[in-house]
Scaffold this motif. Sequence first.
Motif, PDB file in Angstrom:
ATOM      1  N   ASP A 123       0.811  -1.221   0.000  1.00  0.00           N
ATOM      2  CA  ASP A 123       0.000   0.000   0.000  1.00  0.00           C
ATOM      3  C   ASP A 123       0.843   1.269   0.000  1.00  0.00           C
ATOM      4  O   ASP A 123       0.394   2.319  -0.451  1.00  0.00           O
ATOM      5  CB  ASP A 123      -0.940   0.025   1.207  1.00  0.00           C
ATOM      6  CG  ASP A 123      -2.104  -0.938   1.073  1.00  0.00           C
ATOM      7  OD1 ASP A 123      -2.307  -1.499  -0.031  1.00  0.00           O
ATOM      8  OD2 ASP A 123      -2.813  -1.152   2.077  1.00  0.00           O
ATOM      9  N   PHE A 124       2.054   1.189   0.540  1.00  0.00           N
ATOM     10  CA  PHE A 124       2.946   2.344   0.634  1.00  0.00           C
ATOM     11  C   PHE A 124       4.302   1.989   0.017  1.00  0.00           C
ATOM     12  O   PHE A 124       5.316   1.922   0.719  1.00  0.00           O
ATOM     13  CB  PHE A 124       3.124   2.779   2.098  1.00  0.00           C
ATOM     14  CG  PHE A 124       1.878   3.333   2.712  1.00  0.00           C
ATOM     15  CD1 PHE A 124       1.638   4.696   2.707  1.00  0.00           C
ATOM     16  CD2 PHE A 124       0.929   2.497   3.287  1.00  0.00           C
ATOM     17  CE1 PHE A 124       0.487   5.214   3.262  1.00  0.00           C
ATOM     18  CE2 PHE A 124      -0.228   3.006   3.849  1.00  0.00           C
ATOM     19  CZ  PHE A 124      -0.457   4.366   3.835  1.00  0.00           C
ATOM     20  N   PRO A 125       4.346   1.761  -1.289  1.00  0.00           N
ATOM     21  CA  PRO A 125       5.615   1.357  -1.915  1.00  0.00           C
ATOM     22  C   PRO A 125       6.661   2.466  -1.829  1.00  0.00           C
ATOM     23  O   PRO A 125       6.353   3.638  -2.009  1.00  0.00           O
ATOM     24  CB  PRO A 125       5.223   1.080  -3.365  1.00  0.00           C
ATOM     25  CG  PRO A 125       3.976   1.865  -3.590  1.00  0.00           C
ATOM     26  CD  PRO A 125       3.282   1.925  -2.263  1.00  0.00           C
ATOM     27  N   GLY A 126       7.857   2.088  -1.483  1.00  0.00           N
ATOM     28  CA  GLY A 126       8.962   3.043  -1.407  1.00  0.00           C
ATOM     29  C   GLY A 126       8.993   3.855  -0.128  1.00  0.00           C
ATOM     30  O   GLY A 126       9.917   4.640   0.077  1.00  0.00           O
ATOM     31  N   GLU A 127       7.999   3.706   0.732  1.00  0.00           N
ATOM     32  CA  GLU A 127       7.972   4.455   1.989  1.00  0.00           C
ATOM     33  C   GLU A 127       8.565   3.588   3.098  1.00  0.00           C
ATOM     34  O   GLU A 127       8.504   2.366   3.052  1.00  0.00           O
ATOM     35  CB  GLU A 127       6.543   4.859   2.355  1.00  0.00           C
ATOM     36  CG  GLU A 127       5.851   5.712   1.306  1.00  0.00           C
ATOM     37  CD  GLU A 127       6.486   7.085   1.094  1.00  0.00           C
ATOM     38  OE1 GLU A 127       7.233   7.550   1.979  1.00  0.00           O
ATOM     39  OE2 GLU A 127       6.238   7.686   0.049  1.00  0.00           O
ATOM     40  N   ASP A 128       9.131   4.241   4.104  1.00  0.00           N
ATOM     41  CA  ASP A 128       9.749   3.535   5.213  1.00  0.00           C
ATOM     42  C   ASP A 128       8.722   3.165   6.270  1.00  0.00           C
ATOM     43  O   ASP A 128       7.929   3.997   6.700  1.00  0.00           O
ATOM     44  CB  ASP A 128      10.828   4.405   5.879  1.00  0.00           C
ATOM     45  CG  ASP A 128      12.028   4.616   4.983  1.00  0.00           C
ATOM     46  OD1 ASP A 128      12.300   3.730   4.159  1.00  0.00           O
ATOM     47  OD2 ASP A 128      12.677   5.664   5.124  1.00  0.00           O
ATOM     48  N   VAL A 129       8.746   1.890   6.689  1.00  0.00           N
ATOM     49  CA  VAL A 129       7.971   1.465   7.857  1.00  0.00           C
ATOM     50  C   VAL A 129       8.860   1.752   9.062  1.00  0.00           C
ATOM     51  O   VAL A 129       9.881   1.121   9.264  1.00  0.00           O
ATOM     52  CB  VAL A 129       7.606  -0.034   7.783  1.00  0.00           C
ATOM     53  CG1 VAL A 129       6.894  -0.464   9.054  1.00  0.00           C
ATOM     54  CG2 VAL A 129       6.750  -0.316   6.560  1.00  0.00           C
ATOM     55  N   VAL A 130       8.486   2.775   9.830  1.00  0.00           N
ATOM     56  CA  VAL A 130       9.310   3.254  10.928  1.00  0.00           C
ATOM     57  C   VAL A 130       9.130   2.385  12.171  1.00  0.00           C
ATOM     58  O   VAL A 130      10.094   2.082  12.858  1.00  0.00           O
ATOM     59  CB  VAL A 130       8.971   4.727  11.253  1.00  0.00           C
ATOM     60  CG1 VAL A 130       9.803   5.242  12.408  1.00  0.00           C
ATOM     61  CG2 VAL A 130       9.161   5.595  10.032  1.00  0.00           C
ATOM     62  N   GLU A 131       7.898   1.992  12.435  1.00  0.00           N
ATOM     63  CA  GLU A 131       7.620   1.245  13.648  1.00  0.00           C
ATOM     64  C   GLU A 131       6.561   0.187  13.364  1.00  0.00           C
ATOM     65  O   GLU A 131       5.660   0.393  12.556  1.00  0.00           O
ATOM     66  CB  GLU A 131       7.118   2.192  14.739  1.00  0.00           C
ATOM     67  CG  GLU A 131       7.036   1.577  16.099  1.00  0.00           C
ATOM     68  CD  GLU A 131       6.665   2.602  17.153  1.00  0.00           C
ATOM     69  OE1 GLU A 131       5.910   2.240  18.055  1.00  0.00           O
ATOM     70  OE2 GLU A 131       7.124   3.750  17.071  1.00  0.00           O
ATOM     71  N   TYR A 132       6.689  -0.929  14.056  1.00  0.00           N
ATOM     72  CA  TYR A 132       5.761  -2.041  13.910  1.00  0.00           C
ATOM     73  C   TYR A 132       5.546  -2.638  15.282  1.00  0.00           C
ATOM     74  O   TYR A 132       6.493  -2.852  16.030  1.00  0.00           O
ATOM     75  CB  TYR A 132       6.375  -3.064  12.951  1.00  0.00           C
ATOM     76  CG  TYR A 132       5.854  -4.481  13.070  1.00  0.00           C
ATOM     77  CD1 TYR A 132       4.684  -4.859  12.440  1.00  0.00           C
ATOM     78  CD2 TYR A 132       6.560  -5.435  13.787  1.00  0.00           C
ATOM     79  CE1 TYR A 132       4.223  -6.156  12.522  1.00  0.00           C
ATOM     80  CE2 TYR A 132       6.106  -6.737  13.871  1.00  0.00           C
ATOM     81  CZ  TYR A 132       4.940  -7.090  13.241  1.00  0.00           C
ATOM     82  OH  TYR A 132       4.477  -8.373  13.323  1.00  0.00           O
ATOM     83  N   VAL A 136       4.276   4.616   9.418  1.00  0.00           N
ATOM     84  CA  VAL A 136       4.875   4.741   8.097  1.00  0.00           C
ATOM     85  C   VAL A 136       5.099   6.215   7.802  1.00  0.00           C
ATOM     86  O   VAL A 136       4.268   7.055   8.155  1.00  0.00           O
ATOM     87  CB  VAL A 136       3.938   4.137   7.017  1.00  0.00           C
ATOM     88  CG1 VAL A 136       4.527   4.266   5.630  1.00  0.00           C
ATOM     89  CG2 VAL A 136       3.622   2.686   7.318  1.00  0.00           C
ATOM     90  N   ASN A 137       6.209   6.539   7.184  1.00  0.00           N
ATOM     91  CA  ASN A 137       6.441   7.902   6.725  1.00  0.00           C
ATOM     92  C   ASN A 137       5.985   7.995   5.278  1.00  0.00           C
ATOM     93  O   ASN A 137       6.507   7.315   4.405  1.00  0.00           O
ATOM     94  CB  ASN A 137       7.921   8.278   6.817  1.00  0.00           C
ATOM     95  CG  ASN A 137       8.315   8.625   8.232  1.00  0.00           C
ATOM     96  OD1 ASN A 137       7.476   9.015   9.031  1.00  0.00           O
ATOM     97  ND2 ASN A 137       9.585   8.490   8.541  1.00  0.00           N
ATOM     98  N   GLU A 138       4.988   8.837   5.030  1.00  0.00           N
ATOM     99  CA  GLU A 138       4.505   9.061   3.670  1.00  0.00           C
ATOM    100  C   GLU A 138       4.807  10.503   3.299  1.00  0.00           C
ATOM    101  O   GLU A 138       4.258  11.432   3.892  1.00  0.00           O
ATOM    102  CB  GLU A 138       3.000   8.785   3.567  1.00  0.00           C
ATOM    103  CG  GLU A 138       2.479   8.944   2.155  1.00  0.00           C
ATOM    104  CD  GLU A 138       0.991   8.635   2.060  1.00  0.00           C
ATOM    105  OE1 GLU A 138       0.596   8.126   1.014  1.00  0.00           O
ATOM    106  OE2 GLU A 138       0.254   8.924   3.013  1.00  0.00           O
ATOM    107  N   ALA A 139       5.704  10.661   2.350  1.00  0.00           N
ATOM    108  CA  ALA A 139       6.148  11.991   1.929  1.00  0.00           C
ATOM    109  C   ALA A 139       6.644  12.798   3.120  1.00  0.00           C
ATOM    110  O   ALA A 139       6.372  13.980   3.245  1.00  0.00           O
ATOM    111  CB  ALA A 139       5.026  12.724   1.195  1.00  0.00           C
ATOM    112  N   GLY A 140       7.350  12.136   4.037  1.00  0.00           N
ATOM    113  CA  GLY A 140       7.942  12.802   5.184  1.00  0.00           C
ATOM    114  C   GLY A 140       7.001  13.010   6.355  1.00  0.00           C
ATOM    115  O   GLY A 140       7.409  13.538   7.382  1.00  0.00           O
TER     116      GLY A 140
END
Length: 106
Positions: free
Chosen positions: A44-53, A74-78
């Motif tokens: 769902d968020f390709p190329g974005e970083d999963v910061v916490e899980y 997730v960080n989406e566009a910062g």
Amino acid sequence: MKRLLFVFIIISLFMGAWTLSAAASEKPDYEKYGRIATAVVKEDFPGEDVVEYQYTGRQKVSASDVTDSFTFQVNEAGKPVTLIVKVTHSLDNKRTLSLTVEEKRG
């Protein structure tokens, strides 16, 4: 007598080590569904970083079905986005019944 005591101690140590290693090698039963949830978030968020899980718990739905919940940051566009992923599955046959992804606002 000392030899018998020594043998008993050695056997006890081996049994304790075997039990400890067996317990350490068992994985939590929600791990499979955490991998599924992670794959969906990454899709769902390709190329974005999963910061916490984080695994946030299990809720019983019926006698054989449960819902495992996971929270992702997730960080989406910062900008941080919090997602709640719920995976409902059967404990009997280990098959996924449904999966939902909700964006947590506020």
